[in-house]
Write an enzyme that holds these catalytic residues in place. Structure first.
Site, PDB file in Angstrom:
ATOM      1  CG  ASN A 154      -2.739  -0.089   9.161  1.00  0.00           C
ATOM      2  OD1 ASN A 154      -1.496  -1.056   9.717  1.00  0.00           O
ATOM      3  ND2 ASN A 154      -3.308  -1.234   8.045  1.00  0.00           N
ATOM      4  CE  LYS A 155       1.127   1.220   3.480  1.00  0.00           C
ATOM      5  NZ  LYS A 155       2.168   2.372   3.408  1.00  0.00           N
ATOM      6  NE  ARG A 160       5.731  -3.691   3.499  1.00  0.00           N
ATOM      7  CZ  ARG A 160       5.164  -4.744   4.143  1.00  0.00           C
ATOM      8  NH1 ARG A 160       5.352  -6.327   4.382  1.00  0.00           N
ATOM      9  NH2 ARG A 160       4.250  -4.368   4.491  1.00  0.00           N
ATOM     10  N   GLY A 161       6.272  -3.010   6.919  1.00  0.00           N
ATOM     11  CA  GLY A 161       5.859  -3.469   7.902  1.00  0.00           C
ATOM     12  C   GLY A 161       6.365  -2.846   9.169  1.00  0.00           C
ATOM     13  CB  ALA A 162       4.740  -2.080  12.539  1.00  0.00           C
ATOM     14  CG  ASP A 196       2.454   0.245   9.869  1.00  0.00           C
ATOM     15  OD1 ASP A 196       1.499   0.734   9.303  1.00  0.00           O
ATOM     16  OD2 ASP A 196       3.288   0.487  10.395  1.00  0.00           O
ATOM     17  CD  GLN A 201       2.887  -1.484   1.184  1.00  0.00           C
ATOM     18  OE1 GLN A 201       1.509  -1.062  -0.177  1.00  0.00           O
ATOM     19  NE2 GLN A 201       3.173  -0.881   1.177  1.00  0.00           N
ATOM     20  NE  ARG A 255       8.193   3.623   5.551  1.00  0.00           N
ATOM     21  CZ  ARG A 255       7.262   2.326   5.140  1.00  0.00           C
ATOM     22  NH1 ARG A 255       7.200   1.656   5.345  1.00  0.00           N
ATOM     23  NH2 ARG A 255       6.540   2.980   4.871  1.00  0.00           N
TER      24      ARG A 255
HETATM   25  O1  MRU Z   1       4.234   0.908   4.122  1.00  0.00           O
HETATM   26  P1  MRU Z   1       4.319   0.083   4.786  1.00  0.00           P
HETATM   27  O2  MRU Z   1       3.409  -1.327   3.658  1.00  0.00           O
HETATM   28  O3  MRU Z   1       5.575  -0.579   6.039  1.00  0.00           O
HETATM   29  O4  MRU Z   1       3.117  -0.541   6.185  1.00  0.00           O
HETATM   30  C1  MRU Z   1       2.997  -2.122   6.608  1.00  0.00           C
HETATM   31  C2  MRU Z   1       1.224  -1.648   7.048  1.00  0.00           C
HETATM   32  O5  MRU Z   1       0.551  -0.774   6.884  1.00  0.00           O
HETATM   33  C3  MRU Z   1       0.972  -2.388   7.542  1.00  0.00           C
HETATM   34  O6  MRU Z   1      -0.093  -3.214   7.969  1.00  0.00           O
HETATM   35  C4  MRU Z   1       1.911  -2.638   9.689  1.00  0.00           C
HETATM   36  O7  MRU Z   1       3.024  -2.416   9.243  1.00  0.00           O
HETATM   37  C5  MRU Z   1       1.530  -3.586  10.354  1.00  0.00           C
HETATM   38  S1  MRU Z   1       2.437  -5.082  10.111  1.00  0.00           S
HETATM   39  C6  MRU Z   1       2.321  -6.291  10.696  1.00  0.00           C
END
Ligand code: MRU
Length: 363
Positions: A266-267, A54-56, A256, A215, A106
């Site tokens: 973002n999250k 996970r993570g963009a 994201d 996370q 996603r």
């Molecule tokens: O749902 P996730 O864990 O994929 O969400 C990730 C985030 O919100 C991060 O802050 C975002 O991807 C930036 S990561 C470098």
């Protein structure tokens, strides 16, 4: 980054094996460190959808390998000029189908669609496994370098606060995980933090636990502790109190998808941190590589927000924490409007969260 005595990236390939890539199963951290091998496009899709990765930036990098693995499965050879046009279209169409499916795994992080579109464009011009393998590796290498440069460009912000505080620890609040696990290496929001720490600047990170998937407590805390960065875990709602009481010098979050106007998806919960930061005069920065801008959108409402399974909210690790069957809403992301953002830290430099400044920096 180092895990124990060994250096890891979040995705890697064994030298002579061209049929698989390895990732860290992030669902198991911090309790166990398990490496997963992805040997097919179906493995890649499942790993992204089930959030083993996970993570963009990372889901874009993994998806690039997914397109390559799909090509290996369905085509496995160079489509040569002797294949007539419709035969080559037929050969490549299952890969195109897999590519579209990968994009649906996603919806919010734009890096996923960006990486898949890049790989299918390469495939259109050069339908060859070797070329696609190099393209996927190149994308990962570039993503890693973008993260490193975010660190370089973000470092002066922390240095500046540190010198104003005469070397006292700089208190940084972060949400979710925007560290090396979310990228190929280094991180986005955490890249400047690691660099500052490695350069001997005193930093301390407030880590939002980041319900419902945690996370923050599971991944960010693990990363920071591993690297020896002082940090404190807090509940998601504690940030406002800390900011009111002068305990946060800067908020650093990832992203994201950023619109052309500088709004940042973002999250979930990021927006509330931005509101609290704004109310208390705390600088709020979002860090992102150029691959996370989506210049085709310029209004927050145009970003699709992922809605996730109700059981993520009703339970923790399978243990029920709410009345059975309770209605649940589980939006995975929110959008922080540009007006609440002090600025953006990118691999190209820092800029204001507004169109003119963004376009100038990206040009
Ligand atoms: O749902 P996730 O864990 O994929 O969400 C990730 C985030 O919100 C991060 O802050 C975002 O991807 C930036 S990561 C470098």
């Amino acid at each position: 980054m180092k895990v124990g005595e060994k250096y890891y990236k979040s995705i890697w390939k064994d030298e002579g094996d061209h049929g698989s890539v390895h990732v860290i199963d992030q669902r198991r951290l911090p309790f166990s460190f398990e490496v997963m091998t992805l040997g097919s496009v179906a493995d890649v899709y499942d790993a992204i959808r089930d959030m083993a990765v996970r993570g963009a930036p990372l889901i874009g990098a993994v998806a690039a390998w997914g397109v390559y693995l799909s090509f290996l499965e369905h085509v496995g050879r160079t489509v040569s000029s002797s294949d007539d046009q419709s035969a080559s279209r037929d050969l490549l169409s299952p890969v195109r189908r897999d590519a579209e499916r990968l994009k649906s795994a996603r919806p919010t992080a734009v890096n996923l669609a960006w990486a898949v579109d890049y790989m299918t464009a390469v495939m259109k011009s050069y339908p060859d496994a070797g070329v696609l393998r190099k393209a996927a590796q190149g994308l990962c290498d570039e993503e890693e370098e973008r993260s490193r440069m975010i660190g370089v460009h973000g470092l002066p912000l922390i240095e500046d606060i540190s010198s104003k505080k005469h070397g006292d620890a700089v208190n940084i609040l972060t949400h979710c995980n925007a560290g090396w696990l979310a990228c190929v290496d280094y991180g986005t929001a955490l890249a400047p933090v690691y660099l500052a720490h490695d350069n001997g600047i005193r930093v301390h990170v407030w880590v939002d636990e980041t319900r419902p998937r945690n996370q923050g407590s599971r991944l960010t805390a693990w990363e920071l502790v591993n690297h020896g960065v002082p940090c404190t875990l807090i509940t998601d709602n504690a940030g406002g109190h800390l900011m009111q009481n002068g305990m946060v010098d800067i908020v650093l979050v990832g992203c994201d998808r950023a619109t052309a106007s500088g709004d940042v998806a973002n999250k979930t919960g990021t927006y509330l941190k931005a509101l609290a930061a704004n109310d208390n005069g705390v600088p709020f920065w979002s860090a992102l590589p150029a691959s996370t801008f989506d210049l085709s959108v310029d209004r927050p409402g145009q970003i699709e927000i992922e809605e996730r399974d109700a059981d993520e909210v009703r339970t923790i690790d399978g243990v029920s924490i709410a009345p059975e069957g309770i209605a649940v809403s589980n939006y995975g992301f929110d959008v922080t409007p540009a007006r609440l953002i002090t600025g953006l830290i990118t691999d190209r430099g820092i800029c204001r969260a507004e169109k003119e400044s963004i376009l100038k920096m990206l040009s």
